[in-house]
Motif scaffolding. Structure first.
Motif, PDB file in Angstrom:
ATOM      1  N   GLY A  17      -6.955 -32.391  31.723  1.00 58.45           N
ATOM      2  CA  GLY A  17      -5.665 -31.946  31.115  1.00 58.45           C
ATOM      3  C   GLY A  17      -5.388 -30.635  31.632  1.00 58.45           C
ATOM      4  N   ASN A  18      -4.216 -29.993  32.012  1.00 64.25           N
ATOM      5  CA  ASN A  18      -3.872 -28.807  32.281  1.00 64.25           C
ATOM      6  C   ASN A  18      -4.875 -27.981  33.162  1.00 64.25           C
ATOM      7  OD1 ASN A  18      -1.933 -27.123  31.387  1.00 64.25           O
ATOM      8  ND2 ASN A  18      -2.555 -26.577  29.320  1.00 64.25           N
ATOM      9  N   GLU A  19      -4.872 -28.702  34.508  1.00 65.13           N
ATOM     10  CA  GLU A  19      -5.835 -28.032  35.518  1.00 65.13           C
ATOM     11  C   GLU A  19      -4.974 -27.662  36.410  1.00 65.13           C
ATOM     12  OE1 GLU A  19      -8.847 -26.635  35.118  1.00 65.13           O
ATOM     13  OE2 GLU A  19      -8.332 -26.146  36.959  1.00 65.13           O
ATOM     14  N   ALA A  20      -5.442 -26.627  37.419  1.00 66.58           N
ATOM     15  CA  ALA A  20      -4.678 -26.571  38.727  1.00 66.58           C
ATOM     16  C   ALA A  20      -5.586 -26.958  39.696  1.00 66.58           C
ATOM     17  CB  ALA A  20      -4.091 -24.963  38.761  1.00 66.58           C
ATOM     18  N   ILE A 124      -0.699 -26.454  48.009  1.00 64.61           N
ATOM     19  CA  ILE A 124      -0.118 -27.195  46.952  1.00 64.61           C
ATOM     20  C   ILE A 124      -1.022 -26.856  45.772  1.00 64.61           C
ATOM     21  CG2 ILE A 124      -0.010 -29.545  46.094  1.00 64.61           C
ATOM     22  CD1 ILE A 124       0.352 -30.595  48.922  1.00 64.61           C
ATOM     23  N   ASN A 125      -0.514 -26.834  44.683  1.00 64.36           N
ATOM     24  CA  ASN A 125      -1.176 -26.696  43.302  1.00 64.36           C
ATOM     25  C   ASN A 125      -1.037 -27.872  42.433  1.00 64.36           C
ATOM     26  OD1 ASN A 125      -2.302 -23.989  43.516  1.00 64.36           O
ATOM     27  ND2 ASN A 125      -0.179 -23.326  43.764  1.00 64.36           N
ATOM     28  N   PHE A 126      -1.686 -28.898  42.726  1.00 62.24           N
ATOM     29  CA  PHE A 126      -1.578 -30.181  41.868  1.00 62.24           C
ATOM     30  C   PHE A 126      -1.698 -29.715  40.444  1.00 62.24           C
ATOM     31  CE2 PHE A 126      -2.427 -32.057  45.999  1.00 62.24           C
ATOM     32  CZ  PHE A 126      -1.319 -33.051  46.054  1.00 62.24           C
ATOM     33  N   PHE A 127      -0.733 -30.407  39.743  1.00 68.37           N
ATOM     34  CA  PHE A 127      -0.777 -30.295  38.134  1.00 68.37           C
ATOM     35  C   PHE A 127      -0.424 -29.025  37.570  1.00 68.37           C
ATOM     36  CE2 PHE A 127      -4.521 -33.199  39.641  1.00 68.37           C
ATOM     37  CZ  PHE A 127      -3.789 -34.220  39.129  1.00 68.37           C
ATOM     38  N   MET A 128      -0.125 -27.934  38.525  1.00 65.32           N
ATOM     39  CA  MET A 128       0.507 -26.920  37.892  1.00 65.32           C
ATOM     40  C   MET A 128       1.746 -26.776  37.985  1.00 65.32           C
ATOM     41  SD  MET A 128      -1.091 -23.142  39.471  1.00 65.32           S
ATOM     42  CE  MET A 128       0.043 -22.115  40.239  1.00 65.32           C
ATOM     43  N   ASN A 129       2.399 -26.026  36.820  1.00 69.84           N
ATOM     44  CA  ASN A 129       3.813 -25.930  36.438  1.00 69.84           C
ATOM     45  C   ASN A 129       4.367 -24.547  37.017  1.00 69.84           C
ATOM     46  OD1 ASN A 129       6.204 -26.519  35.435  1.00 69.84           O
ATOM     47  ND2 ASN A 129       5.625 -26.183  33.346  1.00 69.84           N
ATOM     48  N   VAL A 130       5.195 -24.348  38.034  1.00 71.84           N
ATOM     49  CA  VAL A 130       5.654 -23.121  38.205  1.00 71.84           C
ATOM     50  C   VAL A 130       7.116 -23.226  38.310  1.00 71.84           C
ATOM     51  CG1 VAL A 130       5.731 -21.292  40.104  1.00 71.84           C
ATOM     52  CG2 VAL A 130       3.594 -22.519  39.662  1.00 71.84           C
ATOM     53  N   PRO A 131       7.936 -23.175  37.391  1.00 72.40           N
ATOM     54  CA  PRO A 131       9.425 -23.481  37.363  1.00 72.40           C
ATOM     55  C   PRO A 131      10.150 -22.411  38.048  1.00 72.40           C
ATOM     56  CG  PRO A 131       8.557 -22.777  35.024  1.00 72.40           C
ATOM     57  CD  PRO A 131       7.373 -22.964  36.024  1.00 72.40           C
ATOM     58  N   PRO A 178     -10.761 -23.659  32.972  1.00 72.99           N
ATOM     59  CA  PRO A 178     -10.946 -24.743  34.122  1.00 72.99           C
ATOM     60  C   PRO A 178     -11.845 -25.788  33.624  1.00 72.99           C
ATOM     61  CG  PRO A 178     -11.220 -22.324  34.569  1.00 72.99           C
ATOM     62  CD  PRO A 178     -11.108 -22.221  33.181  1.00 72.99           C
ATOM     63  N   THR A 179     -11.228 -27.127  34.078  1.00 72.70           N
ATOM     64  CA  THR A 179     -12.199 -28.194  33.684  1.00 72.70           C
ATOM     65  C   THR A 179     -12.432 -29.202  34.732  1.00 72.70           C
ATOM     66  OG1 THR A 179      -9.758 -28.978  32.815  1.00 72.70           O
ATOM     67  CG2 THR A 179     -11.616 -28.099  31.160  1.00 72.70           C
ATOM     68  N   PRO A 180     -13.071 -30.097  35.009  1.00 66.02           N
ATOM     69  CA  PRO A 180     -13.431 -30.660  36.228  1.00 66.02           C
ATOM     70  C   PRO A 180     -12.253 -31.686  36.411  1.00 66.02           C
ATOM     71  CG  PRO A 180     -15.011 -30.837  34.593  1.00 66.02           C
ATOM     72  CD  PRO A 180     -14.007 -30.489  33.854  1.00 66.02           C
ATOM     73  N   VAL A 181     -12.201 -31.759  37.754  1.00 64.16           N
ATOM     74  CA  VAL A 181     -10.958 -32.879  38.339  1.00 64.16           C
ATOM     75  C   VAL A 181     -11.886 -33.887  39.254  1.00 64.16           C
ATOM     76  CG1 VAL A 181      -9.135 -31.479  38.621  1.00 64.16           C
ATOM     77  CG2 VAL A 181     -10.728 -31.566  40.277  1.00 64.16           C
ATOM     78  N   GLU A 182     -11.275 -35.055  39.230  1.00 65.00           N
ATOM     79  CA  GLU A 182     -12.034 -36.314  40.124  1.00 65.00           C
ATOM     80  C   GLU A 182     -11.476 -36.317  41.213  1.00 65.00           C
ATOM     81  OE1 GLU A 182     -14.089 -40.285  38.501  1.00 65.00           O
ATOM     82  OE2 GLU A 182     -12.243 -39.647  37.563  1.00 65.00           O
ATOM     83  N   PHE A 183     -12.131 -36.715  42.215  1.00 60.50           N
ATOM     84  CA  PHE A 183     -11.766 -36.786  43.701  1.00 60.50           C
ATOM     85  C   PHE A 183     -12.034 -38.411  44.084  1.00 60.50           C
ATOM     86  CE2 PHE A 183     -12.476 -36.469  48.252  1.00 60.50           C
ATOM     87  CZ  PHE A 183     -11.360 -36.431  48.740  1.00 60.50           C
ATOM     88  N   LEU A 184     -11.039 -39.098  44.262  1.00 56.52           N
ATOM     89  CA  LEU A 184     -11.218 -40.220  44.668  1.00 56.52           C
ATOM     90  C   LEU A 184     -10.813 -40.811  46.213  1.00 56.52           C
ATOM     91  CD1 LEU A 184     -10.416 -42.017  41.309  1.00 56.52           C
ATOM     92  CD2 LEU A 184     -12.606 -41.678  42.229  1.00 56.52           C
ATOM     93  N   LEU A 185     -11.443 -41.257  46.885  1.00 58.36           N
ATOM     94  CA  LEU A 185     -11.090 -41.735  48.328  1.00 58.36           C
ATOM     95  C   LEU A 185     -11.575 -43.232  48.802  1.00 58.36           C
ATOM     96  CD1 LEU A 185     -10.076 -40.728  51.158  1.00 58.36           C
ATOM     97  CD2 LEU A 185     -12.337 -40.019  51.649  1.00 58.36           C
TER      98      LEU A 185
END
Ligand code: ZN
Lengths: 188, 254
Positions: A17-20, A124-131, A178-185
């Motif tokens: 959670g809360n990653e960019a 792109i910043n996936f999961f990032m919140n820039v209002p 910063p925490t891990p993200v998983e990349f699936l293809l």
């Protein structure tokens, strides 16, 4: 950096959670064609990315489409962190902190030395919140993502995906942790 | 400001492109003569052209998605390229990029060189590329541009729209170079502009001599407002205002 062929699907999972996840795309056959944040925003008349968003290239063609999104929205105007912008935004002693620009440049140059800084644009910043606000403001806010949230895309052409799991510690974009993200293809 | 204070004046017709080297300390004034103009702008460090205007870094360093008086246009290397030293307009777009040939044809119809000779409808992408090519640059250097004299608002859901506030005849903005800057301009329509556009004529390349205090202009401007001789957004240089009235019409109003 990885290749995604037309029709394949890719999923990015925000495991804790809360990653960019800073992400950029190139046309695999012609890397001068690349992801364009402003053309993506202009085509959908909206600044946030979510299910249904077509990721548009600088040649106004669709690179990929977001087909699933359990987070809700993603940023494409905040760009990638860099030692230069960290120095401007925070303090001179932040210059030697690790950054997405360092990750991007290393991955690009390892892939093919024809790449250079000139090939990068706003990502792109996936999961990032820039209002963005109605009075013209823009800020980096606390994340709206959570553990296990994911975004899934389908490629419309053969593309290269460039990812930096953001190491930023100066603002809440990664929850200061910063925490891990998983990349699936996979083949759809 | 007396016209002899400018080193160079140039009128850029609707849809065209232009580039100039702006040395550090010099300023550029852009004036939107018709009120319906849009000036797309790219900026590069003239001495190291891989350093260039960076939209994202400009926005996040200043917590803004509009450009206005007091803002700077940052390069990707964390340095201001241009500073907005004067601005009658108030809200310049940064997030919509420019037009391409297909968008212009979809919006305004087909009007190519074979049909219209030099009245043909031009687009921002091609204009930028023609100018970038002159300076040894190319597609890789066509990054998101700023759009002066176009106001784009964002609602709570993130939807964007071109504001009516964009129509301000005589609006002007003054940019000071903080490095030696290669400035590339396109007067093609804003990409959110719908339907046949009105006349688009922008006046650019008006460079006050170095050291000429900007505040002189600002004070004159305030004085003009106070005496009621000019509307708030009318520029001081009256002759150009009159020229604008007879300016050739832009797309859709021929
Ligand atoms: Zn980062």
């Amino acid at each position: 950096m990885a290749r995604i062929n037309a029709g394949q699907r890719v999923r990015l999972v925000d495991t804790e959670g809360n990653e960019a996840v800073d992400t950029f795309f190139f046309n695999a056959e012609d890397p001068r064609e690349r992801y364009s944040a402003v053309d993506t925003v202009r085509r959908q008349r909206n600044v946030y990315l979510t299910t249904g968003t077509e990721l548009v290239s600088n040649e106004d063609r669709t690179l990929l489409t977001i087909v699933d999104d359990t987070c809700g929205r993603h940023d494409t105007l905040g760009g990638a962190c860099a030692s230069e912008s960290n120095t401007v935004r925070y303090a001179h002693d932040r210059k030697f902190m690790h950054s997405c620009r360092d990750n991007f440049l290393l991955a690009l140059l390892n892939w093919n030395e024809d790449f250079s800084k000139r090939d990068l644009g706003p990502n792109i910043n996936f999961f990032m919140n820039v209002p963005l606000s109605a009075d013209g403001g823009l800020r980096f806010a606390d994340g709206i993502s959570g553990p296990g949230k994911y975004v899934e895309l389908v490629a419309h052409m053969d593309v290269l995906i460039l990812i930096s799991n953001c190491p930023q510690l100066n603002n809440p974009c990664s929850g200061f942790n910063p925490t891990p993200v998983e990349f699936l293809l996979w083949d759809a | 400001m007396p016209s002899n204070a400018f080193l160079l004046e140039e009128r850029i017709p609707a849809g065209c492109h232009h580039a100039l080297l702006l040395k550090r300390g010099y300023a550029l004034r852009l004036t939107d003569l018709s009120g319906d103009g849009n000036v797309g702008l790219l900026a590069f460090n003239a001495d190291e052209r891989s350093e260039r205007y960076n939209m994202a870094d400009t926005l996040k360093a200043q917590h803004t998605h509009k450009l206005a008086l007091g803002n700077v246009l940052y390069s990707d290397m964390g340095r201001p390229l241009l500073s907005i030293m004067g601005d009658s307009f108030g809200w310049h777009d940064t997030i919509c990029g420019t037009t391409n040939a297909a968008m212009i044809e979809a919006t305004y119809g087909l009007n190519d060189f074979q049909l219209a000779r030099n009245g043909y409808y031009r687009n921002g992408r091609d204009g930028f590329l023609m100018e970038l090519g002159r300076w040894g640059l190319g597609r890789r250097d066509l990054v998101p541009n700023a759009n002066f004299f176009s106001t784009v608002t964002v609602d709570d859901e993130g939807n964007i729209g071109l504001s009516e506030a964009s129509y301000q005849p005589g609006a002007w903005v003054e940019l000071r170079a903080e490095l030696n800057v290669l400035v590339i301009l396109s007067t093609a329509p804003h990409p959110l502009r719908e339907g046949p556009a009105a006349a688009r004529t922008s006046e650019a390349s008006r460079m006050p001599k170095p050291g000429l205090p900007y505040r002189t202009e600002a004070r004159r401007h305030e004085h003009a407002t106070a005496t009621g001789n000019h509307s708030r957004r009318r520029p001081l240089h009256g002759p150009h205002q009159r020229r604008a009235a007879g300016a050739p019409r832009g797309y859709g109003r021929q």
